[in-house]
Design a protein around this motif. Structure first.
Motif, PDB file in Angstrom:
ATOM      1  N   VAL A  53       1.103  -1.150   0.259  1.00  0.00           N
ATOM      2  CA  VAL A  53      -0.010  -0.463   0.038  1.00  0.00           C
ATOM      3  C   VAL A  53       0.643   1.426  -0.101  1.00  0.00           C
ATOM      4  CG1 VAL A  53      -1.337   1.330   1.160  1.00  0.00           C
ATOM      5  CG2 VAL A  53      -1.756  -0.603   1.156  1.00  0.00           C
ATOM      6  N   GLN A  54       2.235   1.144   0.313  1.00  0.00           N
ATOM      7  CA  GLN A  54       2.951   2.966   0.532  1.00  0.00           C
ATOM      8  C   GLN A  54       3.683   2.646  -0.434  1.00  0.00           C
ATOM      9  OE1 GLN A  54       2.135   3.362   4.252  1.00  0.00           O
ATOM     10  NE2 GLN A  54       4.024   4.408   3.655  1.00  0.00           N
ATOM     11  N   CYS A  55       3.761   1.398  -1.419  1.00  0.00           N
ATOM     12  CA  CYS A  55       4.179   2.078  -2.839  1.00  0.00           C
ATOM     13  C   CYS A  55       2.955   2.570  -4.025  1.00  0.00           C
ATOM     14  CB  CYS A  55       4.797   0.287  -3.622  1.00  0.00           C
ATOM     15  SG  CYS A  55       6.393  -0.223  -2.339  1.00  0.00           S
ATOM     16  N   PHE A  56       2.175   1.915  -3.011  1.00  0.00           N
ATOM     17  CA  PHE A  56       0.740   2.751  -4.674  1.00  0.00           C
ATOM     18  C   PHE A  56       0.511   4.117  -4.235  1.00  0.00           C
ATOM     19  CE2 PHE A  56      -3.540   3.257  -5.018  1.00  0.00           C
ATOM     20  CZ  PHE A  56      -3.779   3.028  -5.815  1.00  0.00           C
ATOM     21  N   LEU A  57       0.962   3.997  -2.479  1.00  0.00           N
ATOM     22  CA  LEU A  57       0.204   5.713  -2.305  1.00  0.00           C
ATOM     23  C   LEU A  57       1.547   6.833  -2.646  1.00  0.00           C
ATOM     24  CD1 LEU A  57      -0.727   5.065   1.135  1.00  0.00           C
ATOM     25  CD2 LEU A  57      -1.926   5.736  -0.861  1.00  0.00           C
ATOM     26  N   TRP A  58       3.040   6.188  -2.661  1.00  0.00           N
ATOM     27  CA  TRP A  58       3.928   6.806  -3.271  1.00  0.00           C
ATOM     28  C   TRP A  58       3.440   7.663  -5.050  1.00  0.00           C
ATOM     29  CZ3 TRP A  58       6.544  10.225  -0.480  1.00  0.00           C
ATOM     30  CH2 TRP A  58       7.195   9.899   0.217  1.00  0.00           C
ATOM     31  N   THR A  59       3.056   6.350  -5.531  1.00  0.00           N
ATOM     32  CA  THR A  59       3.090   6.202  -6.910  1.00  0.00           C
ATOM     33  C   THR A  59       1.632   6.910  -7.145  1.00  0.00           C
ATOM     34  OG1 THR A  59       1.367   4.924  -7.202  1.00  0.00           O
ATOM     35  CG2 THR A  59       3.532   4.373  -8.023  1.00  0.00           C
ATOM     36  N   GLY A  60       1.278   8.276  -6.232  1.00  0.00           N
ATOM     37  CA  GLY A  60       0.809   9.417  -6.079  1.00  0.00           C
ATOM     38  C   GLY A  60       1.019  10.359  -7.133  1.00  0.00           C
ATOM     39  N   MET A  61       2.788  10.436  -6.494  1.00  0.00           N
ATOM     40  CA  MET A  61       3.606  12.168  -6.605  1.00  0.00           C
ATOM     41  C   MET A  61       3.338  11.629  -8.033  1.00  0.00           C
ATOM     42  SD  MET A  61       6.534  11.599  -4.703  1.00  0.00           S
ATOM     43  CE  MET A  61       7.666  12.513  -6.191  1.00  0.00           C
ATOM     44  N   TRP A  62       2.964  10.535  -8.922  1.00  0.00           N
ATOM     45  CA  TRP A  62       2.858  10.771  -9.948  1.00  0.00           C
ATOM     46  C   TRP A  62       1.919  11.525 -11.269  1.00  0.00           C
ATOM     47  CZ3 TRP A  62       4.316   4.869 -11.199  1.00  0.00           C
ATOM     48  CH2 TRP A  62       5.492   5.083 -10.369  1.00  0.00           C
ATOM     49  N   ARG A  63       0.829  11.740 -10.784  1.00  0.00           N
ATOM     50  CA  ARG A  63      -0.395  12.207 -10.372  1.00  0.00           C
ATOM     51  C   ARG A  63      -0.106  13.859 -10.848  1.00  0.00           C
ATOM     52  NH1 ARG A  63      -5.465  13.485  -8.771  1.00  0.00           N
ATOM     53  NH2 ARG A  63      -7.517  12.751 -10.913  1.00  0.00           N
ATOM     54  N   ALA A  64       0.216  13.967  -9.818  1.00  0.00           N
ATOM     55  CA  ALA A  64       0.815  15.537  -9.121  1.00  0.00           C
ATOM     56  C   ALA A  64       1.749  16.414  -9.909  1.00  0.00           C
ATOM     57  CB  ALA A  64       0.900  15.334  -7.665  1.00  0.00           C
ATOM     58  N   SER A  65       2.991  14.934 -10.717  1.00  0.00           N
ATOM     59  CA  SER A  65       3.050  15.586 -11.207  1.00  0.00           C
ATOM     60  C   SER A  65       4.075  14.494 -12.007  1.00  0.00           C
ATOM     61  CB  SER A  65       4.707  16.261  -9.801  1.00  0.00           C
ATOM     62  OG  SER A  65       4.545  16.804  -8.858  1.00  0.00           O
ATOM     63  N   PRO A  66       3.890  15.021 -12.792  1.00  0.00           N
ATOM     64  CA  PRO A  66       4.197  13.634 -13.805  1.00  0.00           C
ATOM     65  C   PRO A  66       6.069  13.490 -14.294  1.00  0.00           C
ATOM     66  CG  PRO A  66       2.707  15.006 -15.161  1.00  0.00           C
ATOM     67  CD  PRO A  66       2.484  15.295 -13.817  1.00  0.00           C
ATOM     68  N   ASP A  67       6.361  14.664 -14.364  1.00  0.00           N
ATOM     69  CA  ASP A  67       7.589  15.003 -14.648  1.00  0.00           C
ATOM     70  C   ASP A  67       8.725  14.109 -13.788  1.00  0.00           C
ATOM     71  OD1 ASP A  67       7.574  16.522 -12.745  1.00  0.00           O
ATOM     72  OD2 ASP A  67       9.039  17.550 -13.176  1.00  0.00           O
ATOM     73  N   THR A  68       7.895  13.217 -12.614  1.00  0.00           N
ATOM     74  CA  THR A  68       8.748  12.832 -11.580  1.00  0.00           C
ATOM     75  C   THR A  68       8.342  11.195 -11.954  1.00  0.00           C
ATOM     76  OG1 THR A  68       6.840  12.700  -9.625  1.00  0.00           O
ATOM     77  CG2 THR A  68       7.980  14.329  -9.286  1.00  0.00           C
ATOM     78  N   ARG A  69       8.025  11.209 -12.732  1.00  0.00           N
ATOM     79  CA  ARG A  69       7.110   9.193 -13.469  1.00  0.00           C
ATOM     80  C   ARG A  69       8.606   8.933 -13.764  1.00  0.00           C
ATOM     81  NH1 ARG A  69       2.519   6.358 -13.926  1.00  0.00           N
ATOM     82  NH2 ARG A  69       3.247   4.645 -14.721  1.00  0.00           N
ATOM     83  N   PRO A  70       9.173   7.064 -12.982  1.00  0.00           N
ATOM     84  CA  PRO A  70      10.438   6.992 -13.534  1.00  0.00           C
ATOM     85  C   PRO A  70      10.806   6.945 -15.341  1.00  0.00           C
ATOM     86  CG  PRO A  70       9.843   6.162 -11.548  1.00  0.00           C
ATOM     87  CD  PRO A  70       8.927   7.089 -11.809  1.00  0.00           C
ATOM     88  N   GLU A  71      11.514   6.364 -15.865  1.00  0.00           N
ATOM     89  CA  GLU A  71      11.052   6.386 -17.260  1.00  0.00           C
ATOM     90  C   GLU A  71      11.989   5.103 -17.907  1.00  0.00           C
ATOM     91  OE1 GLU A  71      13.175   9.260 -19.498  1.00  0.00           O
ATOM     92  OE2 GLU A  71      11.993  10.808 -18.835  1.00  0.00           O
TER      93      GLU A  71
END
Length: 201
Positions: A53-71
């Motif tokens: 769940v913690q991992c899932f919650l951290w992925t919320g960053m990608w929605r708020a700041s798409p540029d933080t999404r790993p490539e």
């Protein structure tokens, strides 16, 4: 050996039930926690149940700041390793602070109980936080409403933590307020450091 440090489903169920009792202001919930030496160390293993769940919650960053999404795959691995390291810190630091608090207020006999309850509450709160996070992914909720829901859930979690802690310290209101405030500040601080590290700022 590692498997022995991870609580069983039965123990997890009893501990969560204990938190429900405490949240309803029923002190008998304390009896459902294993506060033995083994139970103390095993309560840290509750992190294994919260980790997905913690991992899932951290992925919320990608929605708020798409540029933080790993490539790349390596970037994804680094993202989750970094977030896990901060989550582990957020799991261990409270125990150190509770040691200091219980020594300061002459409550050393309640240290083990407080840490065990705190660790299991970490699992409890992670799954509470899962619902508004999942809602943002699954439903077309406007950002403003999503923020209000998240804030409301956060306030509820803090209120439940205070109620649970107050019973765990024997009804000492001011000490429960102090511990709650301490945990909120430390959690926000670790989250800020984690966000900075994960966003590469």
């Amino acid at each position: 050996m590692a498997a022995g440090l991870i609580p069983s489903r039965a123990e997890a169920g009893r501990s969560i039930a204990g938190l429900f009792y405490l949240s309803l202001k029923r002190p008998e919930g304390l009896k459902l926690f294993d506060v033995s030496s083994d139970g103390f160390w095993r309560s840290f293993g509750a992190f294994a149940w919260a980790w997905p769940v913690q991992c899932f919650l951290w992925t919320g960053m990608w929605r708020a700041s798409p540029d933080t999404r790993p490539e790349s795959a390596g970037d994804y691995l680094g993202f989750f390793l970094t977030s896990t390291a901060f989550d582990v810190a957020a799991w261990v630091l409270p125990a150190i602070m509770l040691l200091a608090v219980t020594q300061l207020f002459g409550m050393a006999d309640k240290f083990t109980r407080l840490v065990v309850v705190n660790n299991w509450f970490g699992l409890f709160s992670a799954y509470i936080g899962f619902f508004p996070a999942a809602l943002r992914y699954l439903a077309p909720v406007p950002d403003g409403l999503s923020a209000i829901i998240s804030l409301a859930v956060y306030v509820i979690v803090i209120g439940l933590y205070y109620r649970v802690t107050r019973i765990a310290v024997g009804g000492e209101t001011m000490i429960a307020v102090f511990i709650t405030a301490l945990m909120v500040v430390s959690g926000l601080t670790i989250s800020e450091f984690a966000f900075t590290a994960l966003s590469g700022e």
